[in-house]
Motif scaffolding. Sequence first.
Motif, PDB file in Angstrom:
ATOM      1  N   ALA A 150       5.939  42.669  44.692  1.00  0.00           N
ATOM      2  CA  ALA A 150       5.363  42.887  43.358  1.00  0.00           C
ATOM      3  C   ALA A 150       5.293  44.377  43.046  1.00  0.00           C
ATOM      4  O   ALA A 150       5.560  44.800  41.917  1.00  0.00           O
ATOM      5  CB  ALA A 150       3.972  42.260  43.295  1.00  0.00           C
ATOM      6  N   ARG A 151       4.974  45.185  44.047  1.00  0.00           N
ATOM      7  CA  ARG A 151       4.936  46.637  43.847  1.00  0.00           C
ATOM      8  C   ARG A 151       6.339  47.185  43.611  1.00  0.00           C
ATOM      9  O   ARG A 151       6.522  48.151  42.868  1.00  0.00           O
ATOM     10  CB  ARG A 151       4.299  47.323  45.061  1.00  0.00           C
ATOM     11  CG  ARG A 151       2.810  47.032  45.243  1.00  0.00           C
ATOM     12  CD  ARG A 151       2.199  48.013  46.226  1.00  0.00           C
ATOM     13  NE  ARG A 151       0.783  47.765  46.422  1.00  0.00           N
ATOM     14  CZ  ARG A 151       0.267  47.148  47.475  1.00  0.00           C
ATOM     15  NH1 ARG A 151       1.071  46.704  48.434  1.00  0.00           N
ATOM     16  NH2 ARG A 151      -1.036  46.963  47.581  1.00  0.00           N
ATOM     17  N   CYS A 152       7.330  46.580  44.257  1.00  0.00           N
ATOM     18  CA  CYS A 152       8.713  47.020  44.073  1.00  0.00           C
ATOM     19  C   CYS A 152       9.245  46.654  42.689  1.00  0.00           C
ATOM     20  O   CYS A 152      10.204  47.276  42.203  1.00  0.00           O
ATOM     21  CB  CYS A 152       9.626  46.383  45.123  1.00  0.00           C
ATOM     22  SG  CYS A 152       9.474  47.064  46.771  1.00  0.00           S
ATOM     23  N   GLY A 153       8.655  45.623  42.105  1.00  0.00           N
ATOM     24  CA  GLY A 153       9.205  45.111  40.855  1.00  0.00           C
ATOM     25  C   GLY A 153      10.440  44.277  41.090  1.00  0.00           C
ATOM     26  O   GLY A 153      11.277  44.122  40.195  1.00  0.00           O
ATOM     27  N   ALA A 154      10.579  43.729  42.315  1.00  0.00           N
ATOM     28  CA  ALA A 154      11.772  42.949  42.660  1.00  0.00           C
ATOM     29  C   ALA A 154      11.700  41.575  42.023  1.00  0.00           C
ATOM     30  O   ALA A 154      10.672  40.889  42.091  1.00  0.00           O
ATOM     31  CB  ALA A 154      11.890  42.818  44.177  1.00  0.00           C
ATOM     32  N   GLY A 155      12.772  41.161  41.397  1.00  0.00           N
ATOM     33  CA  GLY A 155      12.851  39.845  40.802  1.00  0.00           C
ATOM     34  C   GLY A 155      13.963  39.034  41.433  1.00  0.00           C
ATOM     35  O   GLY A 155      14.741  39.538  42.244  1.00  0.00           O
ATOM     36  N   GLY A 156      14.045  37.783  41.065  1.00  0.00           N
ATOM     37  CA  GLY A 156      15.090  36.932  41.611  1.00  0.00           C
ATOM     38  C   GLY A 156      14.615  36.132  42.804  1.00  0.00           C
ATOM     39  O   GLY A 156      13.509  36.325  43.323  1.00  0.00           O
ATOM     40  N   GLU A 157      15.466  35.231  43.259  1.00  0.00           N
ATOM     41  CA  GLU A 157      15.125  34.363  44.377  1.00  0.00           C
ATOM     42  C   GLU A 157      15.337  35.093  45.701  1.00  0.00           C
ATOM     43  O   GLU A 157      16.245  35.908  45.844  1.00  0.00           O
ATOM     44  CB  GLU A 157      15.993  33.108  44.345  1.00  0.00           C
ATOM     45  CG  GLU A 157      15.783  32.245  43.103  1.00  0.00           C
ATOM     46  CD  GLU A 157      16.655  31.004  43.128  1.00  0.00           C
ATOM     47  OE1 GLU A 157      17.451  30.870  44.078  1.00  0.00           O
ATOM     48  OE2 GLU A 157      16.538  30.187  42.199  1.00  0.00           O
ATOM     49  N   TYR A 158      14.484  34.780  46.654  1.00  0.00           N
ATOM     50  CA  TYR A 158      14.622  35.372  47.980  1.00  0.00           C
ATOM     51  C   TYR A 158      14.080  34.400  49.018  1.00  0.00           C
ATOM     52  O   TYR A 158      13.342  33.460  48.696  1.00  0.00           O
ATOM     53  CB  TYR A 158      13.898  36.719  48.070  1.00  0.00           C
ATOM     54  CG  TYR A 158      12.412  36.665  47.836  1.00  0.00           C
ATOM     55  CD1 TYR A 158      11.531  36.387  48.873  1.00  0.00           C
ATOM     56  CD2 TYR A 158      11.887  36.896  46.570  1.00  0.00           C
ATOM     57  CE1 TYR A 158      10.174  36.332  48.653  1.00  0.00           C
ATOM     58  CE2 TYR A 158      10.534  36.844  46.339  1.00  0.00           C
ATOM     59  CZ  TYR A 158       9.675  36.562  47.386  1.00  0.00           C
ATOM     60  OH  TYR A 158       8.321  36.505  47.171  1.00  0.00           O
ATOM     61  N   LEU A 159      14.441  34.641  50.264  1.00  0.00           N
ATOM     62  CA  LEU A 159      14.022  33.795  51.374  1.00  0.00           C
ATOM     63  C   LEU A 159      13.433  34.693  52.462  1.00  0.00           C
ATOM     64  O   LEU A 159      14.040  35.688  52.850  1.00  0.00           O
ATOM     65  CB  LEU A 159      15.210  33.008  51.934  1.00  0.00           C
ATOM     66  CG  LEU A 159      14.936  32.077  53.120  1.00  0.00           C
ATOM     67  CD1 LEU A 159      14.046  30.921  52.668  1.00  0.00           C
ATOM     68  CD2 LEU A 159      16.239  31.534  53.686  1.00  0.00           C
ATOM     69  N   VAL A 160      12.235  34.337  52.930  1.00  0.00           N
ATOM     70  CA  VAL A 160      11.578  35.077  54.000  1.00  0.00           C
ATOM     71  C   VAL A 160      11.771  34.308  55.299  1.00  0.00           C
ATOM     72  O   VAL A 160      11.402  33.131  55.394  1.00  0.00           O
ATOM     73  CB  VAL A 160      10.080  35.272  53.717  1.00  0.00           C
ATOM     74  CG1 VAL A 160       9.411  36.041  54.853  1.00  0.00           C
ATOM     75  CG2 VAL A 160       9.879  36.011  52.395  1.00  0.00           C
TER      76      VAL A 160
END
Length: 339
Positions: free
Chosen positions: A193-203
């Motif tokens: 959220a701090r990065c402003g990263a959007g889109g799908e991701y997998l942890v």
Amino acid sequence: MTRTKRGLWRAVLLGLIAAGCWLAALIIAGDLAEQYGGLSVRFAKAAVTQKDLERAQSESTSEELVLRAAWTRKKELQTLGSELGGSAKARVIGIYGDPRQIAPLSLLSGGFLPENDEEGCVLDAVSAWALFHSSDAVGATLKLNGRVYVVRGIVKSYEPMLIIRDDTLKYENLEFGVSDPAVGKQEAETFFARCGAGGEYLVVQSGLYVRLILGFVCLAAGGFLLAGAAALLKSAWLKKDYSCARLFFLTAGIALAAAAVLLFIKTFYWPQSFLPTRWSDFAFWRGLIESWQADWKAISLMTPLPKEIQLFRSLRCCFVLLLVSVLTGGWCCAFVRRR
């Protein structure tokens, strides 16, 4: 040589094979635990820049989540050229942070890229030989898309690769170090959220498989220790008339049992996500299995990374060594028990 002696030598040989395979499995599992501990995050598309990561790190106060590296890789092999006329095709990987987080790399000469070194590169040994006819080409220059890079280090890697730094790149792979994986996943959400990263991701909890296989390796040793303790305690029970011998077997049996218990305590790992609030909560187990299936499907649809390929290759090797160790060790123990 009598039949008994042949059997004894066979048992000794099997015991040595079992011990050697177990030690090899332990070394592999221990190395993997150092290399693969933490969380790996894979975005569907390149999503974060170096400035985004630096801003998120400066705003973060958590000690549970530490960014080790971010990197991106080209899908196709790129053509590299040298002033000697040599050429090679290699995977170009842009890195922020520690280059060793891409995959286990063996440094052959030179060193890894310092921070903010956008003029240098790290090259694999096969490509170095194709370009410069030498596996020690530190200081040589190569060209990629009209840009010149100075070779800072030569590494042994799974695939031909050229590692560079470029603060204009966007990254889709992030590697985090965590002390508590369960808390780390929550902290990762805040970090994105701090990065402003959007889109799908997998942890992916990349240390999970390694911890489990390390536990199985130590479990085998603990099982043999318990078997030895049981045999010694049984001998102590049978020698009721010989106080000295009985005391020796009793002491040795208790010592082996204590060593096995201590080994289990030190190496036992039960993922926190496996612990439901109620063991009879069948909905929990169903949801857990469904989440595994969803993660496995997502991972299988992604292009395998060198880090993942090497991880599962090492895990298979460790499993085979452990299986051979258990079978040969069990055969050896069965022979000793008969005799």
